[in-house]
Design a protein around this motif. Structure first.
Motif, PDB file in Angstrom:
ATOM      1  N   GLN A   1       4.138   0.587   2.180  1.00  0.00           N
ATOM      2  CA  GLN A   1       3.950  -0.280   3.348  1.00  0.00           C
ATOM      3  C   GLN A   1       3.665  -1.691   2.853  1.00  0.00           C
ATOM      4  O   GLN A   1       2.909  -1.882   1.894  1.00  0.00           O
ATOM      5  CB  GLN A   1       2.776   0.203   4.200  1.00  0.00           C
ATOM      6  CG  GLN A   1       2.509  -0.647   5.437  1.00  0.00           C
ATOM      7  CD  GLN A   1       1.042  -0.993   5.611  1.00  0.00           C
ATOM      8  OE1 GLN A   1       0.176  -0.117   5.487  1.00  0.00           O
ATOM      9  NE2 GLN A   1       0.738  -2.249   5.903  1.00  0.00           N
TER      10      GLN A   1
ATOM     11  N   SER B   1       0.846  -1.175   0.000  1.00  0.00           N
ATOM     12  CA  SER B   1       0.000   0.000   0.000  1.00  0.00           C
ATOM     13  C   SER B   1       0.890   1.236   0.000  1.00  0.00           C
ATOM     14  O   SER B   1       2.091   1.152   0.292  1.00  0.00           O
ATOM     15  CB  SER B   1      -0.960   0.007   1.206  1.00  0.00           C
ATOM     16  OG  SER B   1      -0.252  -0.166   2.407  1.00  0.00           O
TER      17      SER B   1
ATOM     18  N   GLN C   1       1.590  11.880   2.499  1.00  0.00           N
ATOM     19  CA  GLN C   1       1.568  12.697   3.703  1.00  0.00           C
ATOM     20  C   GLN C   1       2.076  14.098   3.388  1.00  0.00           C
ATOM     21  O   GLN C   1       3.206  14.270   2.947  1.00  0.00           O
ATOM     22  CB  GLN C   1       2.411  12.082   4.825  1.00  0.00           C
ATOM     23  CG  GLN C   1       2.270  12.828   6.150  1.00  0.00           C
ATOM     24  CD  GLN C   1       3.127  12.255   7.264  1.00  0.00           C
ATOM     25  OE1 GLN C   1       4.212  11.737   7.020  1.00  0.00           O
ATOM     26  NE2 GLN C   1       2.631  12.333   8.497  1.00  0.00           N
TER      27      GLN C   1
ATOM     28  N   PHE D   1       6.990  -0.210   7.016  1.00  0.00           N
ATOM     29  CA  PHE D   1       6.947   0.989   6.183  1.00  0.00           C
ATOM     30  C   PHE D   1       8.301   1.216   5.535  1.00  0.00           C
ATOM     31  O   PHE D   1       9.352   0.930   6.130  1.00  0.00           O
ATOM     32  CB  PHE D   1       6.608   2.229   7.025  1.00  0.00           C
ATOM     33  CG  PHE D   1       5.168   2.324   7.446  1.00  0.00           C
ATOM     34  CD1 PHE D   1       4.792   1.928   8.718  1.00  0.00           C
ATOM     35  CD2 PHE D   1       4.210   2.817   6.581  1.00  0.00           C
ATOM     36  CE1 PHE D   1       3.465   2.020   9.120  1.00  0.00           C
ATOM     37  CE2 PHE D   1       2.880   2.912   6.969  1.00  0.00           C
ATOM     38  CZ  PHE D   1       2.509   2.507   8.241  1.00  0.00           C
TER      39      PHE D   1
ATOM     40  N   TYR E   1       1.001   5.593   0.909  1.00  0.00           N
ATOM     41  CA  TYR E   1       0.411   6.699   1.657  1.00  0.00           C
ATOM     42  C   TYR E   1       1.016   8.007   1.196  1.00  0.00           C
ATOM     43  O   TYR E   1       2.222   8.078   0.939  1.00  0.00           O
ATOM     44  CB  TYR E   1       0.655   6.524   3.162  1.00  0.00           C
ATOM     45  CG  TYR E   1       0.067   5.248   3.701  1.00  0.00           C
ATOM     46  CD1 TYR E   1       0.779   4.064   3.625  1.00  0.00           C
ATOM     47  CD2 TYR E   1      -1.204   5.215   4.249  1.00  0.00           C
ATOM     48  CE1 TYR E   1       0.239   2.872   4.073  1.00  0.00           C
ATOM     49  CE2 TYR E   1      -1.756   4.034   4.715  1.00  0.00           C
ATOM     50  CZ  TYR E   1      -1.022   2.867   4.618  1.00  0.00           C
ATOM     51  OH  TYR E   1      -1.563   1.682   5.070  1.00  0.00           O
TER      52      TYR E   1
ATOM     53  N   GLN F   1       0.140  16.921   8.409  1.00  0.00           N
ATOM     54  CA  GLN F   1      -1.082  16.145   8.268  1.00  0.00           C
ATOM     55  C   GLN F   1      -0.830  14.659   8.520  1.00  0.00           C
ATOM     56  O   GLN F   1       0.305  14.184   8.487  1.00  0.00           O
ATOM     57  CB  GLN F   1      -1.677  16.338   6.875  1.00  0.00           C
ATOM     58  CG  GLN F   1      -2.078  17.772   6.579  1.00  0.00           C
ATOM     59  CD  GLN F   1      -2.740  17.918   5.219  1.00  0.00           C
ATOM     60  OE1 GLN F   1      -3.175  16.955   4.598  1.00  0.00           O
ATOM     61  NE2 GLN F   1      -2.825  19.155   4.741  1.00  0.00           N
ATOM     62  N   SER F   2      -1.913  13.946   8.758  1.00  0.00           N
ATOM     63  CA  SER F   2      -1.823  12.490   8.880  1.00  0.00           C
ATOM     64  C   SER F   2      -1.689  11.869   7.495  1.00  0.00           C
ATOM     65  O   SER F   2      -2.148  12.444   6.502  1.00  0.00           O
ATOM     66  CB  SER F   2      -3.078  11.945   9.567  1.00  0.00           C
ATOM     67  OG  SER F   2      -3.271  12.538  10.833  1.00  0.00           O
ATOM     68  N   PRO F   3      -1.074  10.699   7.421  1.00  0.00           N
ATOM     69  CA  PRO F   3      -0.989  10.017   6.119  1.00  0.00           C
ATOM     70  C   PRO F   3      -2.371   9.664   5.580  1.00  0.00           C
ATOM     71  O   PRO F   3      -3.313   9.432   6.342  1.00  0.00           O
ATOM     72  CB  PRO F   3      -0.201   8.749   6.457  1.00  0.00           C
ATOM     73  CG  PRO F   3       0.571   9.088   7.691  1.00  0.00           C
ATOM     74  CD  PRO F   3      -0.334   9.999   8.465  1.00  0.00           C
TER      75      PRO F   3
ATOM     76  N   VAL G   1      -4.084   6.995   2.664  1.00  0.00           N
ATOM     77  CA  VAL G   1      -3.801   5.886   1.753  1.00  0.00           C
ATOM     78  C   VAL G   1      -4.253   6.257   0.356  1.00  0.00           C
ATOM     79  O   VAL G   1      -5.385   6.716   0.154  1.00  0.00           O
ATOM     80  CB  VAL G   1      -4.458   4.571   2.250  1.00  0.00           C
ATOM     81  CG1 VAL G   1      -5.973   4.666   2.353  1.00  0.00           C
ATOM     82  CG2 VAL G   1      -4.027   3.407   1.373  1.00  0.00           C
TER      83      VAL G   1
ATOM     84  N   TYR H   1      -4.001   0.663  -2.141  1.00  0.00           N
ATOM     85  CA  TYR H   1      -3.973  -0.480  -1.234  1.00  0.00           C
ATOM     86  C   TYR H   1      -4.097  -1.768  -2.039  1.00  0.00           C
ATOM     87  O   TYR H   1      -4.506  -1.740  -3.204  1.00  0.00           O
ATOM     88  CB  TYR H   1      -5.065  -0.375  -0.172  1.00  0.00           C
ATOM     89  CG  TYR H   1      -6.478  -0.519  -0.699  1.00  0.00           C
ATOM     90  CD1 TYR H   1      -7.160   0.576  -1.223  1.00  0.00           C
ATOM     91  CD2 TYR H   1      -7.135  -1.747  -0.673  1.00  0.00           C
ATOM     92  CE1 TYR H   1      -8.442   0.455  -1.712  1.00  0.00           C
ATOM     93  CE2 TYR H   1      -8.431  -1.880  -1.153  1.00  0.00           C
ATOM     94  CZ  TYR H   1      -9.075  -0.776  -1.662  1.00  0.00           C
ATOM     95  OH  TYR H   1     -10.361  -0.906  -2.151  1.00  0.00           O
TER      96      TYR H   1
ATOM     97  N   TYR I   1       4.941   7.119   1.310  1.00  0.00           N
ATOM     98  CA  TYR I   1       5.466   5.956   2.022  1.00  0.00           C
ATOM     99  C   TYR I   1       4.830   4.683   1.479  1.00  0.00           C
ATOM    100  O   TYR I   1       3.603   4.615   1.322  1.00  0.00           O
ATOM    101  CB  TYR I   1       5.161   6.048   3.521  1.00  0.00           C
ATOM    102  CG  TYR I   1       5.856   7.181   4.219  1.00  0.00           C
ATOM    103  CD1 TYR I   1       5.258   8.427   4.327  1.00  0.00           C
ATOM    104  CD2 TYR I   1       7.127   7.020   4.763  1.00  0.00           C
ATOM    105  CE1 TYR I   1       5.883   9.483   4.969  1.00  0.00           C
ATOM    106  CE2 TYR I   1       7.771   8.061   5.407  1.00  0.00           C
ATOM    107  CZ  TYR I   1       7.142   9.294   5.504  1.00  0.00           C
ATOM    108  OH  TYR I   1       7.782  10.334   6.136  1.00  0.00           O
TER     109      TYR I   1
END
Lengths: 106, 120
Positions: free
Chosen positions: A87, A32, A36, A97, A34, A40-42, A44, A47, A85
């Motif tokens: 994962q 998957s 970012q 990650f 991401y 901020q938060s990552p 997705v 996936y 990123y």
């Protein structure tokens, strides 16, 4: 288990950006990706190797085979500038990650 | 809309225990389709998975942190928690909680993150 990403990638607006993630037999795991942005938060964007969540533009696509997973952004826009990123996940590796790739759109 | 919110002290002394709770709203934590996880990010660095838990209490840990970490779930409160023992400055990070697909392993909903600083 380790995932390796190129630290930085640059792309011109409208061009295609490719971000790679390498790991031993990564193609046998689920990958998957991401996005970012600073502070901020990552989020997705890809996936299950190739699937896009609802709300993610079609210009984002993914592949995963052999030892490499690739995130491709077609027609890159300024708003795509961010850290990305990868994962990996399977029942034995659990969650890993990659180190992240900074995408610059210039 | 599912929301996750981290809570806990923003400052922890070296050698003490870091404790965080994630409150899930807009949905139930009791689903076989998902795990619930913690991920951290040191300032200016990348993401590191810490641990995940199912609603039934099955736990999964990052091997590099396993000896210091405990993850737990409280379905009655729709919360899950993290404890990290014997912290050092290297544990200073933004800590995120997130929902994880139990079938494909990705994290689809994330909390906003909370900065925890380890300092005396």
């Amino acid at each position: 288990y380790e995932l390796t990403q190129t630290p930085s990638v640059s792309v011109s607006p409208g061009q295609t950006a490719s971000i790679t993630c390498s790991g031993d037999k990564l193609g046998n795991k689920y990958a998957s990706w991401y996005q970012q942005k600073p502070g901020q938060s990552p989020v997705v964007v890809i996936y299950q190797d190739t699937k896009r969540p609802s709300g993610i533009p079609e210009r984002f696509s993914g592949t995963n085979s052999g030892n490499t997973a690739t995130l491709t952004i077609s027609g890159t826009q300024a708003m795509d500038e961010a850290d990305y990123y990868c994962q990996a996940w399977d029942s034995s590796t659990l969650v890993v990650f990659g180190g992240g790739t900074k995408l610059t759109v210039l | 809309q599912l929301q996750l919110q981290e809570s806990g002290p923003g400052l922890v002394k070296p050698s003490e225990t870091l404790s965080l709770t994630c409150t899930v709203s807009g949905g139930s934590i009791s689903s076989t389709s998902y795990y619930w996880g913690w991920i951290r990010q040191p300032p200016g660095k990348g993401l590191e998975w810490i641990a995940s838990i199912s609603y039934g209490g099955s736990t999964y840990y990052n091997s590099s942190l396993r000896s210091r970490v405990t993850i737990s779930v409280d379905t009655s409160k729709n919360q899950f928690s993290l404890k990290l023992r014997s912290v050092t400055a290297a544990d200073t990070a933004v800590y995120f909680c997130a929902r994880q697909s139990s079938s494909y392993g990705f994290f689809d909903y994330w909390g906003q993150g909370t900065l925890v600083t380890v300092s005396s």
